[in-house]
Design a protein around this motif. Structure first.
Motif, PDB file in Angstrom:
ATOM      1  N   GLY A 179       0.846  -1.196   0.000  1.00  9.78           N
ATOM      2  CA  GLY A 179       0.000   0.000   0.000  1.00  9.78           C
ATOM      3  C   GLY A 179       0.872   1.232   0.000  1.00  9.78           C
ATOM      4  O   GLY A 179       2.076   1.155   0.249  1.00  9.78           O
ATOM      5  N   LYS A 180       0.245   2.363  -0.289  1.00 11.64           N
ATOM      6  CA  LYS A 180       1.052   3.584  -0.326  1.00 11.64           C
ATOM      7  C   LYS A 180       1.443   4.008   1.086  1.00 11.64           C
ATOM      8  O   LYS A 180       0.851   3.557   2.065  1.00 11.64           O
ATOM      9  CB  LYS A 180       0.331   4.698  -1.071  1.00 11.64           C
ATOM     10  N   SER A 181       2.443   4.861   1.164  1.00 12.04           N
ATOM     11  CA  SER A 181       2.919   5.353   2.446  1.00 12.04           C
ATOM     12  C   SER A 181       1.771   5.955   3.239  1.00 12.04           C
ATOM     13  O   SER A 181       0.947   6.688   2.685  1.00 12.04           O
ATOM     14  CB  SER A 181       3.990   6.428   2.236  1.00 12.04           C
ATOM     15  N   ASN A 182       1.707   5.629   4.506  1.00 12.74           N
ATOM     16  CA  ASN A 182       0.719   6.199   5.424  1.00 12.74           C
ATOM     17  C   ASN A 182      -0.715   5.675   5.219  1.00 12.74           C
ATOM     18  O   ASN A 182      -1.657   6.283   5.686  1.00 12.74           O
ATOM     19  CB  ASN A 182       0.711   7.728   5.329  1.00 12.74           C
ATOM     20  N   VAL A 183      -0.857   4.536   4.531  1.00 14.53           N
ATOM     21  CA  VAL A 183      -2.200   3.983   4.307  1.00 14.53           C
ATOM     22  C   VAL A 183      -2.679   3.190   5.523  1.00 14.53           C
ATOM     23  O   VAL A 183      -3.849   2.885   5.662  1.00 14.53           O
ATOM     24  CB  VAL A 183      -2.225   3.093   3.033  1.00 14.53           C
ATOM     25  N   GLY A 184      -1.726   2.884   6.437  1.00 15.08           N
ATOM     26  CA  GLY A 184      -2.108   2.155   7.646  1.00 15.08           C
ATOM     27  C   GLY A 184      -1.686   0.696   7.642  1.00 15.08           C
ATOM     28  O   GLY A 184      -2.319  -0.151   8.261  1.00 15.08           O
ATOM     29  N   LYS A 185      -0.575   0.402   6.936  1.00 16.30           N
ATOM     30  CA  LYS A 185      -0.106  -0.999   6.869  1.00 16.30           C
ATOM     31  C   LYS A 185       0.279  -1.533   8.246  1.00 16.30           C
ATOM     32  O   LYS A 185      -0.119  -2.635   8.621  1.00 16.30           O
ATOM     33  CB  LYS A 185       1.081  -1.138   5.907  1.00 16.30           C
ATOM     34  N   SER A 186       1.055  -0.747   8.984  1.00 14.90           N
ATOM     35  CA  SER A 186       1.509  -1.209  10.306  1.00 14.90           C
ATOM     36  C   SER A 186       0.325  -1.425  11.246  1.00 14.90           C
ATOM     37  O   SER A 186       0.261  -2.430  11.964  1.00 14.90           O
ATOM     38  CB  SER A 186       2.491  -0.207  10.924  1.00 14.90           C
ATOM     39  N   SER A 187      -0.639  -0.503  11.217  1.00 18.94           N
ATOM     40  CA  SER A 187      -1.832  -0.644  12.069  1.00 18.94           C
ATOM     41  C   SER A 187      -2.627  -1.887  11.675  1.00 18.94           C
ATOM     42  O   SER A 187      -3.162  -2.599  12.527  1.00 18.94           O
ATOM     43  CB  SER A 187      -2.726   0.592  11.941  1.00 18.94           C
ATOM     44  N   PHE A 188      -2.714  -2.151  10.361  1.00 15.91           N
ATOM     45  CA  PHE A 188      -3.423  -3.327   9.860  1.00 15.91           C
ATOM     46  C   PHE A 188      -2.745  -4.612  10.357  1.00 15.91           C
ATOM     47  O   PHE A 188      -3.407  -5.534  10.838  1.00 15.91           O
ATOM     48  CB  PHE A 188      -3.449  -3.287   8.321  1.00 15.91           C
ATOM     49  N   ILE A 189      -1.414  -4.637  10.280  1.00 19.63           N
ATOM     50  CA  ILE A 189      -0.654  -5.817  10.725  1.00 19.63           C
ATOM     51  C   ILE A 189      -0.820  -6.021  12.226  1.00 19.63           C
ATOM     52  O   ILE A 189      -1.024  -7.141  12.701  1.00 19.63           O
ATOM     53  CB  ILE A 189       0.844  -5.676  10.333  1.00 19.63           C
ATOM     54  N   ASN A 190      -0.760  -4.927  12.982  1.00 20.65           N
ATOM     55  CA  ASN A 190      -0.936  -5.031  14.441  1.00 20.65           C
ATOM     56  C   ASN A 190      -2.340  -5.517  14.803  1.00 20.65           C
ATOM     57  O   ASN A 190      -2.513  -6.286  15.753  1.00 20.65           O
ATOM     58  CB  ASN A 190      -0.655  -3.671  15.102  1.00 20.65           C
ATOM     59  N   MET A 191      -3.343  -5.077  14.030  1.00 21.22           N
ATOM     60  CA  MET A 191      -4.710  -5.551  14.266  1.00 21.22           C
ATOM     61  C   MET A 191      -4.788  -7.062  14.024  1.00 21.22           C
ATOM     62  O   MET A 191      -5.377  -7.798  14.824  1.00 21.22           O
ATOM     63  CB  MET A 191      -5.687  -4.813  13.337  1.00 21.22           C
ATOM     64  N   LEU A 192      -4.179  -7.525  12.936  1.00 25.55           N
ATOM     65  CA  LEU A 192      -4.184  -8.963  12.629  1.00 25.55           C
ATOM     66  C   LEU A 192      -3.511  -9.767  13.733  1.00 25.55           C
ATOM     67  O   LEU A 192      -3.970 -10.838  14.110  1.00 25.55           O
ATOM     68  CB  LEU A 192      -3.411  -9.239  11.332  1.00 25.55           C
ATOM     69  N   ALA A 193      -2.400  -9.217  14.222  1.00 28.90           N
ATOM     70  CA  ALA A 193      -1.605  -9.929  15.232  1.00 28.90           C
ATOM     71  C   ALA A 193      -2.194  -9.803  16.628  1.00 28.90           C
ATOM     72  O   ALA A 193      -1.770 -10.496  17.553  1.00 28.90           O
ATOM     73  CB  ALA A 193      -0.178  -9.391  15.231  1.00 28.90           C
ATOM     74  N   ASN A 194      -3.172  -8.894  16.782  1.00 30.20           N
ATOM     75  CA  ASN A 194      -3.736  -8.597  18.097  1.00 30.20           C
ATOM     76  C   ASN A 194      -2.647  -8.105  19.057  1.00 30.20           C
ATOM     77  O   ASN A 194      -2.611  -8.450  20.227  1.00 30.20           O
ATOM     78  CB  ASN A 194      -4.444  -9.833  18.675  1.00 30.20           C
ATOM     79  N   ARG A 195      -1.729  -7.309  18.482  1.00 31.31           N
ATOM     80  CA  ARG A 195      -0.651  -6.714  19.272  1.00 31.31           C
ATOM     81  C   ARG A 195      -0.489  -5.259  18.879  1.00 31.31           C
ATOM     82  O   ARG A 195      -0.606  -4.927  17.701  1.00 31.31           O
ATOM     83  CB  ARG A 195       0.667  -7.466  19.019  1.00 31.31           C
ATOM     84  N   LYS A 196      -0.183  -4.422  19.857  1.00 29.33           N
ATOM     85  CA  LYS A 196      -0.119  -2.978  19.560  1.00 29.33           C
ATOM     86  C   LYS A 196       1.150  -2.561  18.832  1.00 29.33           C
ATOM     87  O   LYS A 196       1.147  -1.639  18.041  1.00 29.33           O
ATOM     88  CB  LYS A 196      -0.244  -2.179  20.863  1.00 29.33           C
ATOM     89  N   LYS A 197       2.259  -3.240  19.121  1.00 32.64           N
ATOM     90  CA  LYS A 197       3.532  -2.716  18.615  1.00 32.64           C
ATOM     91  C   LYS A 197       4.362  -3.744  17.863  1.00 32.64           C
ATOM     92  O   LYS A 197       5.582  -3.661  17.840  1.00 32.64           O
ATOM     93  CB  LYS A 197       4.355  -2.152  19.776  1.00 32.64           C
ATOM     94  N   LEU A 198       3.709  -4.721  17.235  1.00 33.68           N
ATOM     95  CA  LEU A 198       4.486  -5.700  16.461  1.00 33.68           C
ATOM     96  C   LEU A 198       5.139  -4.992  15.272  1.00 33.68           C
ATOM     97  O   LEU A 198       6.336  -5.068  15.067  1.00 33.68           O
ATOM     98  CB  LEU A 198       3.578  -6.844  15.971  1.00 33.68           C
TER      99      LEU A 198
END
Length: 198
Positions: A30-49
């Motif tokens: 995805g483009k920069s700032n689209v929320g990739k890290s937040s999406f991954i953390n949601m999947l992992a059920n972890r805040k800072k993975l």
């Protein structure tokens, strides 16, 4: 499907560092700032993975995470204006190299911000996936920023731009966890298909 223990594995700056694994690899782009890290953390059920940054263009490497039954590859964000041409070319080459081994990629989640029409870079990414026959799902992030009616309208627009069915797009929100069950169901199906093909 329940993900209970996701761990960071390693980062790759070039194709020599791409990991080889027997597990299915699911990529997130995805483009920069689209929320990739937040999406991954949601999947992992972890805040800072995955590290969330307020500065777009932070992910300049392919970051690999072990999600147990699959490996998740977080690809560099594209389309950020405030980087040099050299840097952009380096990112483009890294993405090209990653997708050149498409047999090793089980699926791609292509992220788009639900609040905006897909950018030229977004369209190029999706056209690339179509052209190379890489199976993918469009994920519309930041859905909590819009009302249900606005979400519906936006999903119709995104589907028209990407030439796909509106029902093929998953609207998600890392804030409210909207869409998480749908994404996990999709992953379950991807893994099941992989087992059938093996």
């Amino acid at each position: 499907m329940k993900i209970t223990n996701a761990e960071f594995i390693t980062s790759a700056a070039d194709k020599k560092q791409f990991i080889k694994t027997d597990k299915p690899v699911i990529a997130v782009c995805g483009k920069s700032n689209v929320g990739k890290s937040s999406f991954i953390n949601m999947l992992a059920n972890r805040k800072k993975l995955a590290k969330v940054s307020k500065d777009p263009g932070r992910t300049r490497l392919v970051n690999y995470f072990d999600f147990g039954s699959f490996i998740l590859a977080d690809l560099p964000g594209y389309g950020f204006a405030r980087v040099s041409k050299t840097e952009k070319l380096k990112w483009a080459r890294l993405l090209d190299d990653f997708f050149s081994e498409k047999e090793a990629i089980a699926h791609v989640f292509s992220l788009a911000d639900i609040r905006h029409d897909p950018t030229a870079d977004d369209r190029q990414m999706v056209e690339y996936l179509y052209y190379h026959l890489v199976p993918f799902t469009v994920v519309a992030t930041k859905a909590d920023k819009l009302s249900k009616a606005q979400q519906d309208k936006s999903l119709t627009n995104i589907a028209a731009v990407y030439k796909c069915g509106k029902g093929d797009i998953i609207a998600t929100s890392a804030e409210t966890r909207q869409g998480l069950d749908s994404v996990l169901s999709r992953i379950e199906r991807i893994l099941r298909l992989g087992e059938e093909d093996a």
